[in-house]
Enzyme design. Structure first.
Site, PDB file in Angstrom:
ATOM      1  CD1 TRP A 198     -54.680  77.365 -49.648  1.00 17.46           C
ATOM      2  CD2 TRP A 198     -56.365  78.929 -49.331  1.00 17.46           C
ATOM      3  NE1 TRP A 198     -55.959  76.621 -49.789  1.00 17.46           N
ATOM      4  CE2 TRP A 198     -56.878  77.564 -49.377  1.00 17.46           C
ATOM      5  CE3 TRP A 198     -57.272  80.032 -49.044  1.00 17.46           C
ATOM      6  CZ2 TRP A 198     -58.361  77.478 -49.408  1.00 17.46           C
ATOM      7  CZ3 TRP A 198     -58.495  79.968 -48.922  1.00 17.46           C
ATOM      8  CH2 TRP A 198     -59.014  78.480 -49.091  1.00 17.46           C
ATOM      9  CD1 TRP A 476     -46.526  64.366 -49.976  1.00 22.12           C
ATOM     10  CD2 TRP A 476     -45.690  62.590 -50.460  1.00 22.12           C
ATOM     11  NE1 TRP A 476     -45.525  64.350 -49.172  1.00 22.12           N
ATOM     12  CE2 TRP A 476     -44.987  63.208 -49.721  1.00 22.12           C
ATOM     13  CE3 TRP A 476     -45.387  61.450 -51.160  1.00 22.12           C
ATOM     14  CZ2 TRP A 476     -43.776  62.593 -49.274  1.00 22.12           C
ATOM     15  CZ3 TRP A 476     -44.021  60.792 -50.949  1.00 22.12           C
ATOM     16  CH2 TRP A 476     -43.156  61.423 -49.889  1.00 22.12           C
ATOM     17  CG  ASP A 477     -52.621  68.061 -48.848  1.00 22.77           C
ATOM     18  OD1 ASP A 477     -51.871  68.989 -49.082  1.00 22.77           O
ATOM     19  OD2 ASP A 477     -53.906  68.247 -48.462  1.00 22.77           O
ATOM     20  CG  ASN A 479     -52.900  70.656 -45.949  1.00 23.24           C
ATOM     21  OD1 ASN A 479     -53.257  71.388 -46.920  1.00 23.24           O
ATOM     22  ND2 ASN A 479     -53.235  69.165 -45.852  1.00 23.24           N
ATOM     23  CG  ASP A 547     -56.969  73.650 -51.739  1.00 27.49           C
ATOM     24  OD1 ASP A 547     -56.839  72.551 -52.156  1.00 27.49           O
ATOM     25  OD2 ASP A 547     -56.684  73.924 -50.439  1.00 27.49           O
TER      26      ASP A 547
HETATM   27  C1  DGJ Z   1     -55.766  70.292 -48.863  1.00 29.05           C
HETATM   28  C2  DGJ Z   1     -55.712  69.978 -50.023  1.00 29.05           C
HETATM   29  O1  DGJ Z   1     -55.175  71.103 -50.925  1.00 29.05           O
HETATM   30  C3  DGJ Z   1     -57.139  69.520 -50.403  1.00 29.05           C
HETATM   31  O2  DGJ Z   1     -57.424  69.073 -51.777  1.00 29.05           O
HETATM   32  C4  DGJ Z   1     -57.595  68.659 -49.385  1.00 29.05           C
HETATM   33  O3  DGJ Z   1     -56.917  67.426 -49.957  1.00 29.05           O
HETATM   34  C5  DGJ Z   1     -57.452  68.903 -48.093  1.00 29.05           C
HETATM   35  N1  DGJ Z   1     -56.038  69.195 -47.913  1.00 29.05           N
HETATM   36  C6  DGJ Z   1     -57.555  67.597 -47.194  1.00 29.05           C
HETATM   37  O4  DGJ Z   1     -57.330  67.910 -46.039  1.00 29.05           O
END
Ligand code: DGJ
Length: 724
Positions: A198, A476-477, A479, A547
């Site tokens: 990350w 469209w995330d 995580n 990010d």
């Molecule tokens: C992770 C993404 O990479 C960020 O740009 C942002 O959208 C956050 N999630 C929001 O929770």
């Protein structure tokens, strides 16, 4: 063009300026012959190495195992003495895993078929490519392998996939299926890959191929940030413009493995496919399994042409055609400005400043739905929080559109929070294995997208928001990545299918959303650039690259990403100087973000006035010349890990203009400038930026005089010049 030389039983595939060849041997197995610059012959038997330790000239190739480990295979059989990573492994009904399919037939035709349910490259017309389909059948189990090769007419790229069908009368289990195998017979190869983490995605690494097996891949359920499904093998002395470079790219977003296996005879195997770890696929009689598509590409003049061929392929034959040339909206995303702390007034204030400075779209990121005021809850509850917004999402959208901006929203469709109405109603909808605690990540679980009813539900929920908000754009995330992979919906013998079935569910949702909202732009994202691959690009032509928007760090991230993926796919924003606690001038932050899709991700209203004053000019510059970034040829002119300056160039396809960017990462007192040779120009022309005029030969052979324009770290120069 694809040729079959009947007398030699040799296939030769010509793709762009490259050729690829293999042969049906006397035992009806497929043996690799050649991959490199274009050939004009099928007289290639000399390439077919037959070496046998037993020095027995009379061995029966149908029965003698010892030479098999020395052959170059095109489809590597399992458990017949090749002793190297197989293309496919089938566990037969009687429990053994011998997999030895033999050639039975082939056909060659114009065009390229689509792959059902999977992203893949495509052609606009049948004359742009030719396809070879070869059928191999395992004589004992009757399992059939349909190998597909598509050679692109104008690019040195071949697309490959394999479809396996159980034509026998007993069930079998597929334990491994590479989408491609190629054997190279060279010493002194390097392997290059893009690993990371990350905020440090796609870091370029290069090392010598050594004896033994090296597996580069992901078992995270996603292609992931720790390794990208883009790997290169090259001559040890290859550079940007010199030497042989082979590249492979996977059109897939889930688990993958690139196997690089060199034996003591310098045969280097290159397999690419779904990672066999955790994977099984049960095939009842009559059932089929389709592998994702693998792409292979070769350059005889270094990494630069290889990358430019990938870029052209992705722009012309992979992404949604409506985004090939259309300029993407110049956006401002509110995430780093506000995180979860926003309301209608704050958003409209940001929107007005954005509009006044030339920005075209406001993107409302995470936090607009359910009770989502922090990252611990509400994923899955895709109902706009009207209380927090101070109005309906439709009203907010109208207000933003009335300001003159487009409007985009963030979603995380594949996820579910434990603290959500959806999880309370359907705890079995999360991916999990019975009796084991669910591991969470960012307080969330993954929805079981192997189940169609769950994909259906999310599709309906998300669609109604897109409709109400009249969205121009969707981010469209995704995580988190997979753990305890299992599903309540599938029987025990199919639990090894869940990770791939999940990805088929993701593609199905992408397909349905893009079909229902054909003009909406989708930007992929996965905790930054954790799922940056050719599978996602098929549906969303741009992906948030990382990010980490620190200009200095981004030099390395975008450099690595550029080896396969064009700049038009890299989400890149000007952010505030917080990420690495380091100061980068606004000009340099913009110069680096300009080599991507370009936008802003900071509170414009909180910017120092002298920085805000730059924004309008940057937006105008975007309209003046970002088409060069989106559609031009890209040249890397410096390596961020080694060089004093990091530079790159975008040159129009017709060479009529170029954009040169040079960044000086660190102040260097002893640096008195250098001559930077500029490739890709029209050598008979001169170019001018309005102030200076340069002779192209002088720029190409001598170089442009470059020196650090100011005092401090990370100064930069951007030159846009046109042919006189
Ligand atoms: C992770 C993404 O990479 C960020 O740009 C942002 O959208 C956050 N999630 C929001 O929770």
């Amino acid at each position: 063009m694809i040729i079959f030389d009947e007398s030699r039983k040799i296939f030769r595939l010509d793709a762009g300026n490259a050729s690829y060849a293999f042969q049906i041997d006397t035992a009806n197995r497929l043996r690799h012959l050649y991959w490199g610059p274009a050939l004009d012959t099928t007289d290639l038997e000399s390439q077919n190495l037959q070496r046998d330790f037993s020095v027995n000239p009379d061995f029966d190739p149908n029965l003698c195992a010892s030479p098999r480990m020395t052959f170059l295979w095109e489809f590597a059989p399992n458990d017949i003495g090749t002793y190297s990573p197989a293309t496919a492994i089938v566990r037969n009904a009687d429990g053994n895993t011998v997999t030895d399919p033999l050639y039975t037939s082939h056909r060659i035709f114009a065009g390229k078929p689509r792959l059902a349910g999977l992203p893949a490259t495509y052609v606009d017309s049948d004359d742009q490519a030719e396809t070879l389909e070869i059928t191999l059948v395992d004589a004992v189990t009757k399992v059939e392998f349909l190998l597909r090769y598509t050679a692109f007419r104008d690019l040195p790229v071949i697309a490959r996939s394999i479809q396996v069908t159980n034509k026998g009368d007993k069930p079998v289990d597929l334990l491994k299926l590479a989408s491609m195998t190629t054997d190279l017979m060279y010493q002194k190869l390097d392997v290059c890959y893009l690993d990371g983490y990350w905020a440090k995605e796609r870091t370029f690494h290069r090392e010598a191929v050594q004896g033994g097996l090296k597996v580069l891949g992901s078992t995270r359920g996603f292609s992931g940030s720790t390794m990208n499904p883009n790997v290169m093998l090259c001559d040890r002395n290859a550079t940007e413009d010199y030497g042989r470079v082979y590249g492979v790219l996977f059109v897939y977003s889930g688990n993958f493995a690139v196997e690089v296996d060199q034996n003591a005879l310098y045969r280097t195997r290159l397999n690419l496919g779904i990672h066999p770890e955790g994977f099984t696929w049960h095939l009842e009689p009559g059932e089929s399994f389709q592998s994702p598509e693998a792409l292979q590409n070769v350059s005889d003049q270094g990494f630069g042409p290889l990358s430019r061929a990938w870029h052209d392929l992705i722009r012309q034959h992979l992404i949604n055609p409506q985004w090939r040339t259309a300029q993407r909206p110049l956006l401002c995303n509110n995430w780093e400005a506000m995180h979860f702390d926003f309301n209608r007034e704050k958003l409209l204030t940001l929107a007005k400043t954005a509009k006044a400075n030339g920005i075209e779209m406001l993107v409302l990121d995470d936090g607009w739905f359910g009770k989502r005021d922090n990252e611990r809850c509400a994923l899955g509850d895709w109902t706009p929080n009207t209380e927090k917004l101070g109005c309906s999402i439709g009203d907010l959208s109208d207000a933003i559109h009335a300001i003159g901006l487009k409007f985009g929203l963030w979603f995380e469709p594949e996820m579910i929070s434990e603290d959500s109405d959806l999880f309370r109603a359907h705890p079995d909808w999360a991916i999990q294995t019975p009796g084991r605690p669910l591991s969470y990540h960012r307080y969330q679980y993954m929805l079981d997208f192997s189940r169609k009813e769950i994909v259906d539900y999310i599709f309906e929920k998300i669609s109604s928001v897109i409709e109400e908000a009249k969205l121009d754009y969707m981010k469209w995330d995704a995580n988190r990545q997979m753990t305890e992979v299992g599903s309540f919906a599938w029987p025990a013998e199919r639990q090894g299918e869940i990770a791939h079935r999940y990805m088929l569910g993701v593609y199905d949702l992408y397909e349905r959303i893009t079909r229902r909202f054909p003009t909406m732009l989708i930007e992929g994202c996965s905790a930054g650039g954790g799922r940056f691959d050719a599978g996602i690009l098929h549906y969303s032509p741009q992906i948030w690259t990382s990010d980490n928007s620190d200009a200095f760090d981004r030099l390395a991230i975008q450099y690595g990403t550029s080896f396969a993926y064009p700049c038009s796919t890299m989400g890149a924003h000007v952010a505030r100087n917080w990420f690495a606690q380091r100061y980068s001038p606004i000009q340099t932050r913009a110069a680096v973000a300009f080599a991507g899709t370009f936008g802003y991700e900071l509170d414009l209203n909180a910017m120092p006035p002298e920085e805000l004053a730059e924004v309008k000019g940057q937006c105008d510059f975007y309209h003046e010349c970002h088409h060069l970034v989106d559609q031009g040829d890209y040249y890397r002119l410096g390596n961020p890990f080694e060089d004093r300056v990091v530079a790159w160039m975008h040159v129009a396809k017709d060479k009529s203009e170029f954009l040169l960017t040079v960044v000086f990462p660190r102040l260097d007192h002893a640096y008195t400038g250098q001559l930077l040779r500029l490739p890709g120009l029209d050598l008979d022309a001169s170019y001018t930026d309005g102030t200076h005029t340069w002779n192209a030969k002088m720029l190409a052979y001598g170089g442009m005089d470059i020196h650090d324009p100011g005092y401090g770290d990370q100064q930069s120069i951007v030159i846009h010049a046109k042919r006189v």
